[in-house]
Design a protein around this motif. Structure first.
Motif, short mmCIF file in Angstrom:
data_model
loop_
_atom_site.label_atom_id
_atom_site.label_comp_id
_atom_site.label_asym_id
_atom_site.label_seq_id
_atom_site.Cartn_x
_atom_site.Cartn_y
_atom_site.Cartn_z
N LYS A 293 -28.05 27.09 45.80
CA LYS A 293 -29.02 26.63 46.79
C LYS A 293 -28.41 26.11 48.09
O LYS A 293 -28.98 26.34 49.16
CB LYS A 293 -29.88 25.51 46.18
CG LYS A 293 -30.75 25.96 45.02
CD LYS A 293 -31.57 24.80 44.47
CE LYS A 293 -32.45 25.24 43.30
NZ LYS A 293 -33.21 24.10 42.73
N LEU A 294 -27.25 25.41 48.04
CA LEU A 294 -26.78 24.79 49.27
C LEU A 294 -25.27 24.57 49.29
O LEU A 294 -24.72 23.94 48.39
CB LEU A 294 -27.48 23.45 49.48
CG LEU A 294 -27.24 22.78 50.85
CD1 LEU A 294 -27.89 23.61 51.95
CD2 LEU A 294 -27.80 21.36 50.85
N LEU A 295 -24.63 25.07 50.33
CA LEU A 295 -23.23 24.79 50.63
C LEU A 295 -23.18 23.94 51.90
O LEU A 295 -23.69 24.34 52.95
CB LEU A 295 -22.43 26.07 50.84
CG LEU A 295 -20.99 25.88 51.35
CD1 LEU A 295 -20.14 25.16 50.31
CD2 LEU A 295 -20.35 27.22 51.73
N ASN A 296 -22.55 22.77 51.82
CA ASN A 296 -22.40 21.91 52.99
C ASN A 296 -20.92 21.82 53.36
O ASN A 296 -20.13 21.22 52.63
CB ASN A 296 -22.94 20.51 52.69
CG ASN A 296 -22.94 19.62 53.93
OD1 ASN A 296 -22.48 20.02 55.00
ND2 ASN A 296 -23.46 18.41 53.79
N ILE A 297 -20.56 22.43 54.47
CA ILE A 297 -19.18 22.36 54.98
C ILE A 297 -19.21 21.90 56.43
O ILE A 297 -18.34 22.26 57.23
CB ILE A 297 -18.44 23.70 54.83
CG1 ILE A 297 -19.30 24.87 55.36
CG2 ILE A 297 -18.03 23.94 53.39
CD1 ILE A 297 -18.59 26.20 55.37
N ASP A 298 -20.20 21.09 56.77
CA ASP A 298 -20.31 20.57 58.13
C ASP A 298 -19.24 19.49 58.35
O ASP A 298 -18.62 19.00 57.41
CB ASP A 298 -21.70 19.97 58.34
CG ASP A 298 -22.07 19.84 59.80
OD1 ASP A 298 -21.35 20.39 60.65
OD2 ASP A 298 -23.10 19.18 60.10
N GLY A 299 -19.02 19.13 59.61
CA GLY A 299 -18.08 18.05 59.92
C GLY A 299 -16.63 18.43 59.73
O GLY A 299 -15.76 17.56 59.61
N SER B 196 -29.36 34.97 53.00
CA SER B 196 -29.94 33.72 52.50
C SER B 196 -29.44 32.56 53.35
O SER B 196 -28.69 31.70 52.86
CB SER B 196 -29.57 33.51 51.03
OG SER B 196 -28.17 33.73 50.84
N PRO B 197 -29.81 32.50 54.62
CA PRO B 197 -29.31 31.46 55.52
C PRO B 197 -29.67 30.05 55.10
O PRO B 197 -28.99 29.09 55.47
CB PRO B 197 -29.95 31.82 56.87
CG PRO B 197 -31.14 32.67 56.51
CD PRO B 197 -30.74 33.42 55.29
N GLU B 198 -30.73 29.90 54.30
CA GLU B 198 -31.15 28.57 53.85
C GLU B 198 -30.13 27.94 52.89
O GLU B 198 -30.15 26.74 52.64
CB GLU B 198 -32.52 28.64 53.18
CG GLU B 198 -32.55 29.28 51.80
CD GLU B 198 -32.49 30.81 51.83
OE1 GLU B 198 -32.46 31.41 50.74
OE2 GLU B 198 -32.49 31.38 52.94
N MET B 199 -29.22 28.76 52.37
CA MET B 199 -28.21 28.25 51.44
C MET B 199 -27.04 27.61 52.17
O MET B 199 -26.16 27.00 51.53
CB MET B 199 -27.69 29.39 50.55
CG MET B 199 -28.70 29.84 49.50
SD MET B 199 -28.32 31.45 48.76
CE MET B 199 -26.60 31.24 48.31
N LEU B 200 -26.98 27.70 53.48
CA LEU B 200 -25.90 27.12 54.27
C LEU B 200 -26.44 25.94 55.08
O LEU B 200 -27.34 26.09 55.89
CB LEU B 200 -25.30 28.16 55.21
CG LEU B 200 -24.14 27.70 56.11
CD1 LEU B 200 -22.95 27.29 55.26
CD2 LEU B 200 -23.76 28.80 57.09
N ALA B 201 -25.86 24.75 54.83
CA ALA B 201 -26.30 23.56 55.56
C ALA B 201 -25.93 23.68 57.04
O ALA B 201 -25.08 24.48 57.43
CB ALA B 201 -25.67 22.32 54.95
N SER B 202 -26.54 22.86 57.85
CA SER B 202 -26.28 22.85 59.29
C SER B 202 -24.79 22.65 59.56
O SER B 202 -24.08 21.95 58.83
CB SER B 202 -27.07 21.72 59.94
OG SER B 202 -26.61 21.50 61.25
N LEU B 203 -24.31 23.28 60.62
CA LEU B 203 -22.92 23.13 61.05
C LEU B 203 -22.84 22.44 62.41
O LEU B 203 -21.87 22.59 63.14
CB LEU B 203 -22.24 24.50 61.10
CG LEU B 203 -22.03 25.18 59.73
CD1 LEU B 203 -21.64 26.63 59.91
CD2 LEU B 203 -20.99 24.43 58.93
N ASP B 204 -23.84 21.65 62.73
CA ASP B 204 -23.93 21.00 64.04
C ASP B 204 -22.80 20.00 64.28
O ASP B 204 -22.42 19.75 65.43
CB ASP B 204 -25.28 20.28 64.19
CG ASP B 204 -26.44 21.26 64.30
OD1 ASP B 204 -26.17 22.46 64.51
OD2 ASP B 204 -27.60 20.83 64.14
N GLU B 205 -22.27 19.39 63.23
CA GLU B 205 -21.23 18.38 63.39
C GLU B 205 -19.83 18.98 63.26
O GLU B 205 -18.84 18.24 63.27
CB GLU B 205 -21.42 17.27 62.34
CG GLU B 205 -22.74 16.52 62.43
CD GLU B 205 -22.92 15.84 63.77
OE1 GLU B 205 -21.93 15.27 64.28
OE2 GLU B 205 -24.04 15.87 64.31
#
Length: 542
Positions: free
Chosen positions: A471-477, A495-504
């Motif tokens: 469901k979700l990979l978070n590699i932001d920051g 499935s872009p919803e599976m990748l958390a925001s990369l804004d940081e």
């Protein structure tokens, strides 16, 4: 006594499926009535019911199914209610079949009396829904009226989210006295918010005295800013409880003195399975007192002592006490100041916990030494582990081989959180390799803020995107280049919803000696070389 402010947490938006609306319940009764009267494979086999008999049974079935599902939902209130809805439907289907198998009533059978026709009474009384509000005597009389009905069947009450004044407490007092022999679960969380201290303490004393001598399985006193005075205001109730299975004292301002009062007042915790002690100001000395409670709770399955300002000495004491809790399934010690020594002590305790399914050890200052000690133990135990959280512990790539070996052995893992560490590309790729084989139930991986660059980010994305229920990979920051971000997004294009925001993410971040001084092309080559070297790494112990 003002309630301590709750720590705000960002939660994903979700739709609550439970409870069903009144209209939905009525519609279901109508549908079941039709099923009991219309022709089907079952009515042809067992016979159909008359419209009157069918409606009577449909109402009873729906009420019983709702009660069963609601009790299930109360045990997991943080969920969306999906499992309760499934149970609701399943119970209705089962009971419909039971009614049909009994067949229609015979001609000579007498109709039931009004008493026997009554549907089972509700067992859960809850006034917590709606907006938080003060209540005084007049409103309490109206709100608590159902509890005064003769021969009611309430075994669980929830007075949370209503602030009781003295007048309301005096209304509740005789009602609770009349009910206390049948009550099994009492929730008095957040029930004196905003009251002056003197009034709040008197209200608590009234409730305590009224419930003294009850034999409770579950008691929730959370969100009441108790402090030592508040704990002692409940002394009559606490001293009479020797059968407790669940005790919740979260966000109660439990200081060192208050923790000692808890330890002093509760006569026995031999049957305690759940103890939640989140968000207090307990400190080391208070933790040592709570450790005495834990030490005597050999049946403990769920222990939460997060955000309680516990340092090394308190952490060691708690860890040693936990050695007695061999049935532990869920452990949450997040956001304390344990340090390395307490982490090593905790690893020794974890060697006894073969039934662990969820472990939350983030922000404990474990560093590499503490993390390695814990990972080595968890690798050999906790075969059913589904959640591993070790975020914010200053873990570097040096600990990655041990962590990877542990993770590789946990094939039932659903959530992995190693955020806010210093794993870098080397560690991230080793973690990714540990997740490559098996791990079909994996749903979430969080490695945000780990100084990860293009190679590590790409490799993690390639691994997790292949998991069937992910469901979700978070590699932001992290420090992923612009090209690296494009590559990662391309991997998740279906499935872009599976990748958390990369804004940081900071494409130009990192130490100067890690920066690419030869241009982007050479930097990409360096990353490719690093990935090439790490591809042949075997996951194993150091």
């Amino acid at each position: 006594m003002d309630a301590a402010p709750l720590t705000s947490q960002r939660r994903p938006f979700s739709v609550k499926l439970w409870p069903p609306s009144k209209n939905t319940r009525e519609t279901l009764v109508e549908r079941m009535t039709r099923n009991l009267t219309s022709e089907s494979i079952f009515t042809r086999k067992y016979g159909s019911l008359s419209p009157e008999e069918a409606e009577e049974n449909a109402k009873r079935i729906e009420d019983e199914a709702f009660t069963t599902a609601n009790q299930h939902y109360e045990k997991e209130p943080d969920g969306d209610g999906g499992s309760a809805v499934q149970l609701y439907a399943k119970e209705c289907s089962k009971l419909i079949l039971e009614v049909l198998k009994k067949g229609p009533k015979g001609k000579d059978e007498k109709p039931p009396t009004s008493d026997s026709a009554k549907a089972p009474r509700e067992t859960f009384f809850d006034i917590s829904k709606g907006q938080r509000a003060f209540i005084e005597a007049e409103e309490a009389e109206e709100l608590l009226r159902p509890l005064k009905e003769p021969e009611n069947s309430f075994t669980k009450i929830c007075f949370s989210n209503r602030s009781f004044g003295l007048g309301a407490a005096h209304v509740a007092e005789p009602i609770l006295i009349s009910l206390k022999q049948q009550l099994k679960e009492v929730d008095l969380s957040d029930f004196i918010a905003g009251r002056p201290e003197t009034e709040a303490l008197e209200v608590m004393s009234i409730f305590s005295a009224a419930l003294e001598g009850s034999v409770l399985n579950s008691l929730n006193l959370s969100n009441n800013a108790l402090g030592e005075k508040g704990v002692r205001a409940f002394s009559a109730l606490l001293k009479s409880q020797s059968q407790l299975e669940e005790l919740y004292l979260m966000n109660d301002g439990i200081s060192e003195e208050a923790a000692r009062a808890v330890c002093e007042l509760i006569p026995s915790t031999e049957k305690l399975r759940v103890l939640h002690f989140h968000n207090n100001m307990t400190g080391d000395e208070g933790a040592i007192a709570i450790a005495e409670v834990v030490k005597c709770s050999s049946l403990m399955e769920d222990f939460r002592c997060s955000s309680t300002r516990i340092g090394s000495d308190g952490g060691v004491a708690l860890s040693e006490a936990l050695e007695n809790c061999i049935h532990l399934k869920k452990l949450d010690l997040r956001d304390n100041m344990f340090g390395v020594d307490a982490g090593v002590a905790l690893s020794k305790a974890l060697s006894k916990h073969t039934n662990l399914t969820e472990v939350y050890l983030s922000y404990l200052n474990l560093e590499d030494e503490g993390a390695i000690a814990i990972a080595n133990v968890l690798k050999e135990t906790a075969s059913s582990l589904t959640v591993l959280d070790m975020a914010g512990n200053d873990i570097t790539a040096e600990a990655a081989p041990t962590l990877s070996a542990c993770i590789a052995a946990k094939n039932l893992l659903t959530k992995l959180n190693l955020a806010e560490n210093e794993l870098k590309d080397e560690g991230a790729i080793q973690i990714g390799k540990a997740l490559q084989e098996g791990h079909e139930q994996l749903t979430e991986v969080d490695l945000n803020t780990n100084s990860i660059r293009r190679a590590g980010a790409r490799f993690l994305a390639q691994v997790v995107v292949q998991k069937p229920g992910f469901k979700l990979l978070n590699i932001d920051g992290n420090f992923i280049s612009e090209d690296g971000i494009d590559e990662v997004k391309s991997i998740f294009k279906k499935s872009p919803e599976m990748l958390a925001s990369l804004d940081e993410n900071d494409p130009e971040g990192g130490d100067e000696d890690e920066e690419d001084e030869e241009g982007e092309a050479e930097g990409e080559a360096d990353e490719g070389e690093l990935e090439s070297k790490l591809k042949n790494l075997e996951v194993g112990e150091e």
